[in-house]
Design an enzyme around this catalytic site. Structure first.
Site, short mmCIF file in Angstrom:
data_model
loop_
_atom_site.label_atom_id
_atom_site.label_comp_id
_atom_site.label_asym_id
_atom_site.label_seq_id
_atom_site.Cartn_x
_atom_site.Cartn_y
_atom_site.Cartn_z
N TRP A 137 0.77 -1.08 0.01
CA TRP A 137 0.04 0.18 -0.12
C TRP A 137 0.81 1.28 0.11
O TRP A 137 1.94 1.27 0.52
CB TRP A 137 -1.09 0.08 1.15
CG TRP A 137 -1.56 1.33 1.53
CD1 TRP A 137 -1.09 2.35 2.20
CD2 TRP A 137 -3.02 1.57 1.09
NE1 TRP A 137 -1.75 3.32 2.44
CE2 TRP A 137 -3.10 3.19 1.69
CE3 TRP A 137 -3.74 1.30 0.16
CZ2 TRP A 137 -4.20 3.80 1.29
CZ3 TRP A 137 -4.77 1.96 0.05
CH2 TRP A 137 -5.09 3.37 0.39
N MET A 138 0.23 2.41 -0.80
CA MET A 138 0.91 3.49 -0.76
C MET A 138 -0.04 4.72 -0.52
O MET A 138 -1.17 4.78 -1.09
CB MET A 138 1.77 3.79 -1.95
CG MET A 138 2.29 5.33 -1.74
SD MET A 138 3.41 5.80 -3.48
CE MET A 138 2.20 5.74 -4.67
N ASP B 162 0.13 9.24 0.94
CA ASP B 162 0.60 10.52 0.84
C ASP B 162 2.40 10.40 0.31
O ASP B 162 2.73 9.51 0.97
CB ASP B 162 0.70 11.26 2.08
CG ASP B 162 -0.79 11.37 2.76
OD1 ASP B 162 -1.72 10.78 2.03
OD2 ASP B 162 -0.92 11.58 3.90
N PHE C 179 3.22 8.73 10.56
CA PHE C 179 2.12 9.26 9.56
C PHE C 179 2.94 10.42 8.59
O PHE C 179 4.32 10.51 8.66
CB PHE C 179 1.04 9.94 10.28
CG PHE C 179 0.07 9.22 10.56
CD1 PHE C 179 -0.03 7.74 10.37
CD2 PHE C 179 -1.27 9.60 11.01
CE1 PHE C 179 -1.23 6.96 10.79
CE2 PHE C 179 -2.22 8.88 11.17
CZ PHE C 179 -2.41 7.57 10.97
N GLU D 198 -5.66 18.48 6.38
CA GLU D 198 -4.49 17.48 6.23
C GLU D 198 -3.37 18.16 5.50
O GLU D 198 -3.79 18.85 4.39
CB GLU D 198 -4.92 16.15 5.84
CG GLU D 198 -6.16 15.48 6.59
CD GLU D 198 -6.53 13.93 6.13
OE1 GLU D 198 -6.46 13.04 7.15
OE2 GLU D 198 -6.71 13.88 5.21
C1 FRU Z 1 -3.87 11.90 4.35
C2 FRU Z 1 -3.60 11.33 5.80
C3 FRU Z 1 -2.70 12.08 6.89
C4 FRU Z 1 -2.05 11.22 7.70
C5 FRU Z 1 -1.77 9.93 6.66
C6 FRU Z 1 -2.01 8.36 7.26
O1 FRU Z 1 -4.14 10.90 3.46
O2 FRU Z 1 -4.82 10.91 6.59
O3 FRU Z 1 -3.36 13.08 7.37
O4 FRU Z 1 -0.76 11.86 8.12
O5 FRU Z 1 -2.78 9.99 5.55
O6 FRU Z 1 -1.53 7.69 6.53
#
Ligand code: FRU
Length: 498
Positions: free
Chosen positions: A19-20, A22, A78, A204
């Protein structure tokens, strides 16, 4: 496998396996662009987050490197950012090395599952060998949770004017700005955004950086902010704000503020599939580019897209430009120039005219539309509506074009192939406003196996969408919906990557 052949992009970044989401921690150093990303290597759905890592010399071809950061007792890793600490302000280098400092959010899954509000904290890690190996700082977290549930995605920028680090993170439905002299001790200096922009979701993955308005020497600060709902075509999207930063507070530019209040919100992209995008740090001054990349899917169906060994790709890296139109500063985005180095043969179609109601097949039989670039201009778009159609022998088709009645571009993937994996994938046609007021119209379009990125009017209306045909599209045609369509300088370029 068939799936690899059909869906693994030709020139967009994907993880080898797993999985990928951000893009994270992008920085440039010594000829190499580094890209990190939210990664779960053990399954093909979102899970305990790592930072995957890849490098490139040209932003197009990527070399996979070992995972940079693994989750630990403080939590999942994250999203976040990375900077080159030339002056060793952090003191993390002991023998004259130049530290690369990454700042990220820890998400403690235990606290999260128990519904505790303070599951997310900010931390740093550093590399003393140009990004090859990483050490987590032993005083983590460097910022404790202040009682905010969604408190994440720190993006650090060097503030040259004040000789300090500025950091922005998303906190529920606003931004928080912090500053620091050493990347370790942080002071909160601003909260921004409660009363501006769209709020139909959690904020985010922000970004904050200075740019010069093209053709002037006026510097403005650009703030990017992704939002989990309420994008122009529903789902995830990324807004932006333009203003000034005095080393503590961000304030909106007056004319931008008026345009925001009287006209519309401002978005980095209007398609369904560009989220959580941020920019590279440390791109050399003489280069001067601000380079952006986004996660090329919508979070609502990212866990369901029909690939089984990997999921998701990143957008093409894009050059952002800050321009002033009628006194309002705004962004343009275009594919990085490096893409053009991969043009194998350019098919010069020249000027093509299509009568009202006519459909004309373009390009030769031998064009591979799974790696192609299309560009054209229209002498006048005022009364013209047109539709491009990419199709295959199964009758699957991807439509895109412009409708002059409502002055909107569109992408229609309702019959593009596999669409039934999620309700929100192809329920509607996506539309995007024409923001340029010029009569002359231009377009640059990038096609890969599973994506289309449209840059209309010099990048003033970008649209990014993905699709999954069951056999590749092999025909391109254009339909003139009303009046005579004149495509000037039509080019259909074959791209080649091996
Ligand atoms: C955005 C997000 C970020 C978070 C990350 C977790 O897609 O929800 O806010 O850091 O993905 O994978």
């Amino acid at each position: 496998s068939v799936e690899e052949q059909l869906y693994r992009p030709n020139f967009h970044f994907t993880p080898k396996i797993g999985w990928m989401n951000d893009p994270n921690g992008m920085f440039y150093l010594n000829g190499k662009y580094h890209l990190f990303y939210q990664h779960y290597p053990d399954d093909n759905i979102w899970g305990p987050m790592h930072w995957g890592h890849a490098i490139s010399t040209d932003l197009i071809k990527w070399e996979h490197l070992p995972i940079a950061l693994y989750p630990d007792e403080l939590g999942y890793i994250f999203s976040g950012s990375a900077v080159v600490d030339y002056e060793n302000t952090s003191g993390l280098a002991k023998n004259g090395e130049i530290p690369i400092v990454a700042m990220y959010t820890y998400h403690d899954p235990k606290k999260g599952d128990e519904g505790k509000i303070d599951a997310q904290t900010q931390a740093i890690a550093y590399s003393l060998d140009e990004g090859k190996s990483w050490t987590k700082y032993d005083g983590n977290p460097v910022i404790e949770n202040p009682g905010i549930r969604d408190y994440r995605d720190p993006k650090v920028t060097w503030d040259e004017e004040r000789q300090q680090w500025a950091m922005i993170l998303a906190a529920d439905s606003e931004m928080m700005i912090y500053t620091s002299k050493n990347l370790i001790d942080w002071t909160l200096t601003d909260r921004f955004g409660k009363d501006v922009g769209s709020h139909d979701g959690v904020w985010e993955c922000p970004d904050l950086f200075p740019m010069t308005i093209e053709g002037t020497d006026e510097v403005k600060w650009v703030m990017l902010g992704s939002i989990s709902g309420g994008a122009p075509n529903g789902g995830n999207g990324t807004q932006y704000f333009i203003g000034d930063f005095d080393g503590e507070k961000f304030t909106l530019d007056d004319s931008f503020k008026t345009a925001l209040a009287e006209k519309h919100d401002f978005w980095i992209d209007f398609g369904k599939d560009n989220y959580a995008g941020v920019t590279w740090s440390n791109v050399p001054e003489e280069d001067g580019r601000k380079i952006f990349i986004g996660w090329m899917v919508d979070g609502h169906y990212a866990n369901q897209v029909p690939t089984t060994t990997w999921r998701s790709s990143q957008s093409i890296p894009r050059t952002l430009r800050l321009i002033s139109e009628n006194g309002v500063p705004m962004l343009r985005s275009e594919p990085v120039d490096e893409v053009r180095n991969f043009i194998d043969k350019g098919l010069e179609e020249g000027t093509v005219s299509i009568k009202e109601g006519e459909e004309k097949i373009l390009g030769g039989e031998d064009i591979d539309y799974s790696k192609a670039r299309i560009a054209y201009t229209l002498p006048s778009i005022d009364e013209i509506s047109y539709t491009f159609k990419l199709s295959n022998e199964k009758g699957e088709e991807l439509l895109f074009g412009y409708n002059s009645d409502d002055k909107q571009f569109f992408v229609d993937r309702r019959k593009s192939g596999i669409v039934d994996f999620h309700d929100e994938f192809a329920e509607k046609i996506s539309v995007a406003p024409r923001l340029s007021e010029k009569s002359v119209h231009d377009a640059e379009i990038l096609l890969d196996k599973t994506s289309i990125e449209l840059f209309f009017d010099g990048g003033s209306t970008p649209i990014t969408e993905i699709f999954f045909p069951t056999t590749p599209y092999d025909q391109l045609s254009v339909i003139s919906e009303n009046g005579e369509l004149i495509l000037e300088d039509l080019k259909i370029d074959q791209l080649k990557f091996d």
